[in-house]
Motif scaffolding. Structure first.
Motif, PDB file in Angstrom:
ATOM      1  N   TRP A  46     -66.576  44.440 -44.136  1.00  0.00           N
ATOM      2  CA  TRP A  46     -67.135  43.786 -45.396  1.00  0.00           C
ATOM      3  C   TRP A  46     -68.615  43.413 -45.456  1.00  0.00           C
ATOM      4  N   PRO A  47     -68.821  42.491 -45.394  1.00  0.00           N
ATOM      5  CA  PRO A  47     -69.792  41.897 -45.253  1.00  0.00           C
ATOM      6  C   PRO A  47     -71.293  42.239 -44.701  1.00  0.00           C
ATOM      7  N   GLN A  48     -70.328  43.220 -44.030  1.00  0.00           N
ATOM      8  CA  GLN A  48     -72.080  44.453 -43.716  1.00  0.00           C
ATOM      9  C   GLN A  48     -72.033  45.944 -44.708  1.00  0.00           C
ATOM     10  N   ALA A  49     -70.719  46.137 -44.841  1.00  0.00           N
ATOM     11  CA  ALA A  49     -70.908  47.428 -45.524  1.00  0.00           C
ATOM     12  C   ALA A  49     -71.706  48.505 -46.021  1.00  0.00           C
ATOM     13  N   TYR A  50     -72.419  46.919 -46.662  1.00  0.00           N
ATOM     14  CA  TYR A  50     -74.081  47.646 -47.477  1.00  0.00           C
ATOM     15  C   TYR A  50     -75.227  48.057 -46.615  1.00  0.00           C
ATOM     16  N   GLU A  51     -75.537  47.643 -44.611  1.00  0.00           N
ATOM     17  CA  GLU A  51     -76.159  47.945 -44.003  1.00  0.00           C
ATOM     18  C   GLU A  51     -76.267  48.816 -44.228  1.00  0.00           C
ATOM     19  N   ASP A  52     -78.105  48.835 -43.405  1.00  0.00           N
ATOM     20  CA  ASP A  52     -78.299  50.180 -43.450  1.00  0.00           C
ATOM     21  C   ASP A  52     -77.882  50.430 -41.736  1.00  0.00           C
ATOM     22  N   TYR A  53     -76.673  50.406 -41.548  1.00  0.00           N
ATOM     23  CA  TYR A  53     -76.337  51.389 -39.868  1.00  0.00           C
ATOM     24  C   TYR A  53     -75.118  52.103 -40.099  1.00  0.00           C
ATOM     25  N   PRO A  54     -74.571  52.905 -39.478  1.00  0.00           N
ATOM     26  CA  PRO A  54     -73.264  53.270 -39.550  1.00  0.00           C
ATOM     27  C   PRO A  54     -71.837  51.977 -38.978  1.00  0.00           C
ATOM     28  N   LEU A  55     -70.780  52.224 -39.254  1.00  0.00           N
ATOM     29  CA  LEU A  55     -69.884  50.877 -38.391  1.00  0.00           C
ATOM     30  C   LEU A  55     -68.470  51.851 -37.946  1.00  0.00           C
ATOM     31  N   PRO A  56     -68.189  50.925 -36.654  1.00  0.00           N
ATOM     32  CA  PRO A  56     -67.387  51.565 -36.960  1.00  0.00           C
ATOM     33  C   PRO A  56     -65.575  51.757 -37.478  1.00  0.00           C
ATOM     34  N   ILE A  57     -65.287  52.782 -37.331  1.00  0.00           N
ATOM     35  CA  ILE A  57     -63.707  52.339 -37.951  1.00  0.00           C
ATOM     36  C   ILE A  57     -63.134  52.718 -37.319  1.00  0.00           C
ATOM     37  N   GLY A  58     -62.609  52.632 -36.120  1.00  0.00           N
ATOM     38  CA  GLY A  58     -61.599  53.042 -34.771  1.00  0.00           C
ATOM     39  C   GLY A  58     -61.624  54.087 -34.304  1.00  0.00           C
ATOM     40  N   GLU A  59     -60.590  54.154 -33.053  1.00  0.00           N
ATOM     41  CA  GLU A  59     -60.411  55.278 -32.356  1.00  0.00           C
ATOM     42  C   GLU A  59     -61.810  56.008 -31.828  1.00  0.00           C
ATOM     43  N   ARG A  60     -63.361  55.241 -32.023  1.00  0.00           N
ATOM     44  CA  ARG A  60     -64.357  55.292 -31.743  1.00  0.00           C
ATOM     45  C   ARG A  60     -64.644  56.066 -32.424  1.00  0.00           C
ATOM     46  N   GLN A  61     -65.187  55.693 -34.100  1.00  0.00           N
ATOM     47  CA  GLN A  61     -65.644  56.389 -34.898  1.00  0.00           C
ATOM     48  C   GLN A  61     -66.056  56.383 -35.988  1.00  0.00           C
ATOM     49  N   THR A  62     -66.913  56.735 -36.186  1.00  0.00           N
ATOM     50  CA  THR A  62     -68.132  55.679 -36.944  1.00  0.00           C
ATOM     51  C   THR A  62     -68.165  55.947 -39.264  1.00  0.00           C
ATOM     52  N   ILE A  63     -68.299  55.091 -39.815  1.00  0.00           N
ATOM     53  CA  ILE A  63     -69.126  55.671 -40.911  1.00  0.00           C
ATOM     54  C   ILE A  63     -70.020  56.119 -41.459  1.00  0.00           C
ATOM     55  N   SER A  64     -70.758  56.995 -41.755  1.00  0.00           N
ATOM     56  CA  SER A  64     -72.229  56.809 -41.328  1.00  0.00           C
ATOM     57  C   SER A  64     -72.989  55.534 -42.191  1.00  0.00           C
ATOM     58  N   GLN A  65     -74.250  56.022 -41.144  1.00  0.00           N
ATOM     59  CA  GLN A  65     -75.587  55.269 -42.251  1.00  0.00           C
ATOM     60  C   GLN A  65     -75.452  55.393 -43.809  1.00  0.00           C
ATOM     61  N   PRO A  66     -74.926  54.859 -45.037  1.00  0.00           N
ATOM     62  CA  PRO A  66     -75.362  55.206 -46.043  1.00  0.00           C
ATOM     63  C   PRO A  66     -76.407  56.662 -46.436  1.00  0.00           C
ATOM     64  N   TYR A  67     -77.801  56.004 -45.979  1.00  0.00           N
ATOM     65  CA  TYR A  67     -78.814  57.005 -46.691  1.00  0.00           C
ATOM     66  C   TYR A  67     -78.196  58.834 -45.652  1.00  0.00           C
ATOM     67  N   ILE A  68     -77.970  58.450 -44.545  1.00  0.00           N
ATOM     68  CA  ILE A  68     -77.152  60.040 -44.350  1.00  0.00           C
ATOM     69  C   ILE A  68     -76.260  60.757 -45.325  1.00  0.00           C
ATOM     70  N   VAL A  69     -75.190  59.786 -45.154  1.00  0.00           N
ATOM     71  CA  VAL A  69     -74.291  60.747 -46.456  1.00  0.00           C
ATOM     72  C   VAL A  69     -75.197  60.787 -48.165  1.00  0.00           C
ATOM     73  N   ALA A  70     -75.866  59.922 -49.047  1.00  0.00           N
ATOM     74  CA  ALA A  70     -76.866  60.755 -49.787  1.00  0.00           C
ATOM     75  C   ALA A  70     -77.487  61.782 -49.198  1.00  0.00           C
ATOM     76  N   LEU A  71     -78.457  61.951 -48.372  1.00  0.00           N
ATOM     77  CA  LEU A  71     -79.156  62.111 -47.505  1.00  0.00           C
ATOM     78  C   LEU A  71     -78.846  64.767 -47.002  1.00  0.00           C
ATOM     79  N   MET A  72     -77.218  64.032 -46.813  1.00  0.00           N
ATOM     80  CA  MET A  72     -76.474  64.932 -46.497  1.00  0.00           C
ATOM     81  C   MET A  72     -75.684  65.791 -48.121  1.00  0.00           C
ATOM     82  N   THR A  73     -75.757  65.147 -49.128  1.00  0.00           N
ATOM     83  CA  THR A  73     -74.867  65.217 -50.279  1.00  0.00           C
ATOM     84  C   THR A  73     -75.593  66.052 -51.068  1.00  0.00           C
TER      85      THR A  73
END
Ligand code: SAM
Length: 217
Positions: A46-73
């Motif tokens: 949680w302390p890193q949730a709003y930082e400028d990078y992807p983060l691990p979500i388990g099973e070797r997968q990631t939540i995308s960087q916030p900017y990429i989510v905004a851009l793709m959307t």
């Protein structure tokens, strides 16, 4: 950390990572301000949730960087009445952003444990316009096709044909296409039954899209 601390961090993320980098769609910006990204992660992150990078979500997968989510959307150009297909539910964060902006979101995730966790977070947040299924998203979801927009949040070696087939004429497909280590973010606008226009929004890096029309396991 309190709810206000997260809201403060979220607003700062939107100002410094989203608006400062050129995202202009007010509805996308409002959704990024609203959706509590930290809840889609393990509490330790949680302390890193709003930082400028992807983060691990388990099973070797990631939540995308916030900017990429905004851009793709933003590239989906949603106005509110669309039906959208997402391939790669992951944490469910991008799914929630889409659910804020479209009428209905269909999302496919190939890893069951990841899909179940995302479903729970989205239910807790009271989203009622999201349908998730476990399976291979490279074949699309013909039952609800055609879609106004399709977003693929994993890296594909090429554009899966079923996805292009399940897109409405006038609709947009947003997808990272390229090699295993780096891809280009491509937006395809379907202009006719077998015609489309293509725009390249530059380099990105995603985990692999694994399936019948993607990478092999
Ligand atoms: N958008 C997500 C988020 O906000 O957390 C991040 C998605 S993550 C980068 C990519 C996801 O795509 C992974 O969860 C992976 O399991 C999933 N995936 C890979 N190949 C897939 C396929 N053929 N069908 C459905 N999901 C797939």
């Amino acid at each position: 950390m309190s709810i206000n601390d997260f809201k403060f961090k979220r607003d700062k993320m939107v100002e410094t990572q989203i608006i400062a980098r050129g995202i202009k769609d007010e509805r996308v910006i409002a959704a990024m301000r609203k959706v509590p990204r930290h809840l889609f992660l393990d509490e330790a992150l949680w302390p890193q949730a709003y930082e400028d990078y992807p983060l691990p979500i388990g099973e070797r997968q990631t939540i995308s960087q916030p900017y990429i989510v905004a851009l793709m959307t933003e590239k989906l150009n949603l106005k509110g009445n669309e039906s959208v297909l997402e391939i790669g539910t992951g944490s469910g964060y991008q799914t929630a952003i889409l659910a804020e902006l479209a009428e209905k979101v269909y999302s496919i995730e190939r890893i069951a444990s990841i899909a179940k966790r995302a479903r729970k977070v989205l239910d807790d947040l009271k989203y009622t316009n999201i349908v998730i299924k476990i399976g291979d998203g490279t074949v699309g979801w013909s039952e609800y096709a055609p879609y106004d927009g399709i977003i693929v949040t994993a890296a594909s070696p090429y554009v899966p044909k079923p996805l292009m087939d399940q897109l409405k004429i006038g609709g947009r497909l947003v997808i990272p296409v390229g090699g295993e280590c780096s891809q280009d973010l491509i937006v395809y606008k379907k202009t006719g039954e077998n015609e489309y226009e293509e725009e390249n929004y530059g380099g990105c890096r995603f985990v692999k899209l694994i399936g019948a029309y993607g990478w092999k396991e």
